[in-house]
Design an enzyme around this catalytic site. Structure first.
Site, PDB file in Angstrom:
ATOM      1  N   ASN A 147      -9.992   2.506   4.984  1.00 38.67           N
ATOM      2  CA  ASN A 147      -9.790   3.674   5.131  1.00 38.67           C
ATOM      3  C   ASN A 147      -8.356   3.547   6.437  1.00 38.67           C
ATOM      4  O   ASN A 147      -8.452   1.901   6.722  1.00 38.67           O
ATOM      5  CB  ASN A 147     -10.227   3.459   5.995  1.00 38.67           C
ATOM      6  CG  ASN A 147     -11.440   3.182   7.775  1.00 38.67           C
ATOM      7  OD1 ASN A 147     -11.038   2.863   8.021  1.00 38.67           O
ATOM      8  ND2 ASN A 147     -12.571   3.143   6.951  1.00 38.67           N
ATOM      9  N   ASP A 167     -15.049  -1.616   0.564  1.00 42.27           N
ATOM     10  CA  ASP A 167     -14.789  -1.805   1.641  1.00 42.27           C
ATOM     11  C   ASP A 167     -15.951  -2.764   2.488  1.00 42.27           C
ATOM     12  O   ASP A 167     -16.059  -3.641   2.850  1.00 42.27           O
ATOM     13  CB  ASP A 167     -14.607  -0.681   2.224  1.00 42.27           C
ATOM     14  CG  ASP A 167     -13.937  -1.349   3.855  1.00 42.27           C
ATOM     15  OD1 ASP A 167     -12.918  -1.925   4.015  1.00 42.27           O
ATOM     16  OD2 ASP A 167     -13.248  -0.381   4.343  1.00 42.27           O
TER      17      ASP A 167
HETATM   18  N1  AR6 Z   1     -16.432  -3.639  -6.442  1.00 39.08           N
HETATM   19  C1  AR6 Z   1     -15.557  -3.083  -7.910  1.00 39.08           C
HETATM   20  N2  AR6 Z   1     -15.393  -1.739  -7.236  1.00 39.08           N
HETATM   21  C2  AR6 Z   1     -16.430  -1.023  -6.654  1.00 39.08           C
HETATM   22  C3  AR6 Z   1     -17.381  -1.918  -5.949  1.00 39.08           C
HETATM   23  C4  AR6 Z   1     -17.241  -3.296  -6.107  1.00 39.08           C
HETATM   24  N3  AR6 Z   1     -18.365  -4.085  -5.465  1.00 39.08           N
HETATM   25  N4  AR6 Z   1     -17.872  -1.248  -5.332  1.00 39.08           N
HETATM   26  C5  AR6 Z   1     -16.772  -0.278  -5.256  1.00 39.08           C
HETATM   27  N5  AR6 Z   1     -16.255  -0.111  -6.224  1.00 39.08           N
HETATM   28  P1  AR6 Z   1     -14.883   3.552  -2.297  1.00 39.08           P
HETATM   29  P2  AR6 Z   1     -12.212   5.461  -2.201  1.00 39.08           P
HETATM   30  C6  AR6 Z   1     -15.730   1.090  -7.263  1.00 39.08           C
HETATM   31  O1  AR6 Z   1     -15.771   4.974  -2.790  1.00 39.08           O
HETATM   32  O2  AR6 Z   1     -12.587   6.297  -3.090  1.00 39.08           O
HETATM   33  C7  AR6 Z   1     -15.033   3.230   2.058  1.00 39.08           C
HETATM   34  O3  AR6 Z   1     -15.528   3.556   3.133  1.00 39.08           O
HETATM   35  C8  AR6 Z   1     -16.653   2.735  -6.345  1.00 39.08           C
HETATM   36  O4  AR6 Z   1     -16.583   2.964  -7.943  1.00 39.08           O
HETATM   37  O5  AR6 Z   1     -15.307   2.175  -2.427  1.00 39.08           O
HETATM   38  O6  AR6 Z   1     -10.783   4.640  -2.236  1.00 39.08           O
HETATM   39  C9  AR6 Z   1     -14.008   3.239   3.625  1.00 39.08           C
HETATM   40  O7  AR6 Z   1     -13.476   2.095   4.193  1.00 39.08           O
HETATM   41  C10 AR6 Z   1     -14.847   3.826  -6.867  1.00 39.08           C
HETATM   42  O8  AR6 Z   1     -14.661   3.911  -8.172  1.00 39.08           O
HETATM   43  O9  AR6 Z   1     -12.863   3.843  -2.455  1.00 39.08           O
HETATM   44  C11 AR6 Z   1     -12.512   4.441   2.936  1.00 39.08           C
HETATM   45  O10 AR6 Z   1     -13.457   5.003   4.212  1.00 39.08           O
HETATM   46  C12 AR6 Z   1     -13.654   2.617  -6.478  1.00 39.08           C
HETATM   47  O11 AR6 Z   1     -14.192   1.186  -6.053  1.00 39.08           O
HETATM   48  C13 AR6 Z   1     -13.632   4.960   1.919  1.00 39.08           C
HETATM   49  O12 AR6 Z   1     -14.670   4.875   1.561  1.00 39.08           O
HETATM   50  C14 AR6 Z   1     -13.467   3.086  -4.767  1.00 39.08           C
HETATM   51  O13 AR6 Z   1     -14.071   3.916  -4.250  1.00 39.08           O
HETATM   52  C15 AR6 Z   1     -12.607   4.613   0.495  1.00 39.08           C
HETATM   53  O14 AR6 Z   1     -12.441   5.326  -0.705  1.00 39.08           O
END
Ligand code: AR6
Length: 170
Positions: A23, A33
């Site tokens: 973020n 993250d």
């Molecule tokens: N490995 C691979 N993919 C993952 C993992 C992992 N360990 N964990 C989750 N995903 P998101 P965003 C996938 O929510 O939508 C955070 O708080 C998940 O299933 O991580 O860009 C940041 O600080 C999804 O398909 O990121 C920001 O505030 C993808 O990764 C916000 O979330 C992205 O999900 C960003 O939201």
């Protein structure tokens, strides 16, 4: 350039750089993250704080690079995806910028292998199918993509994996 799809946890992948869906604060959060900061350790946050002090965080669509700390990768490229709100064109362009700016930074750092998560497809609610199309097109069309040896799209869930599989087969 070779494209691969993994159904995996991105923190376990051994590549030159993994990409984080961060973020604008660069101070960590939930989702991928949270996992990267938790497993990579304090060195990642220390680098993020240095970047914040220099440039005040990271804008949506931009990317910055840090150490990968204790992770098997060498670097983490942190990019900030758009929050989906249905404004298709503006959000799609910003999501595409995330992939392009991450690749640009990768090339500047002589990175040859890079793994991307589905940026914006979790907490930021970008539709998975639309996001996967943008991800694949942005990577394939990147003007210097021949300088990268391998791009891995890392899917955390079965649905995402199947979407990438069918898009890359067609
Ligand atoms: N490995 C691979 N993919 C993952 C993992 C992992 N360990 N964990 C989750 N995903 P998101 P965003 C996938 O929510 O939508 C955070 O708080 C998940 O299933 O991580 O860009 C940041 O600080 C999804 O398909 O990121 C920001 O505030 C993808 O990764 C916000 O979330 C992205 O999900 C960003 O939201």
């Amino acid at each position: 350039m070779k494209i691969e799809i993994f159904k995996a946890d991105i923190t376990e992948i051994q590549v030159d750089a993994i990409v984080n869906a961060a973020n604008t604060s660069l101070l960590g959060g939930g989702g991928v993250d949270g996992a990267i900061h938790r497993k990579g350790g304090k060195a990642i946050l220390d680098d993020c704080v240095k970047i914040r002090n220099k440039q005040g965080g990271c804008k949506v669509g931009d990317a910055v690079i840090t150490t990968a700390g204790n992770l098997p990768a060498k670097y983490v490229i942190h990019t900030v995806g758009p929050v989906w709100n249905g404004d298709k064109d503006e959000k799609s362009k910003l999501l595409s910028d995330c992939y392009k700016n991450s690749l640009e930074l990768a090339i500047k750092n002589e990175i040859k292998t890079i793994a991307f998560p589905g940026i914006s497809t979790g907490i930021y609610r970008f539709p998975k199918d639309k996001a996967a199309r943008i991800a694949i097109k942005s990577v394939k069309d990147f003007y210097k993509i021949s300088e990268i040896e391998k791009v891995i799209f890392v899917c955390f869930d079965k649905e995402s994996y199947e979407i990438y599989q069918s898009l890359l087969e067609s």
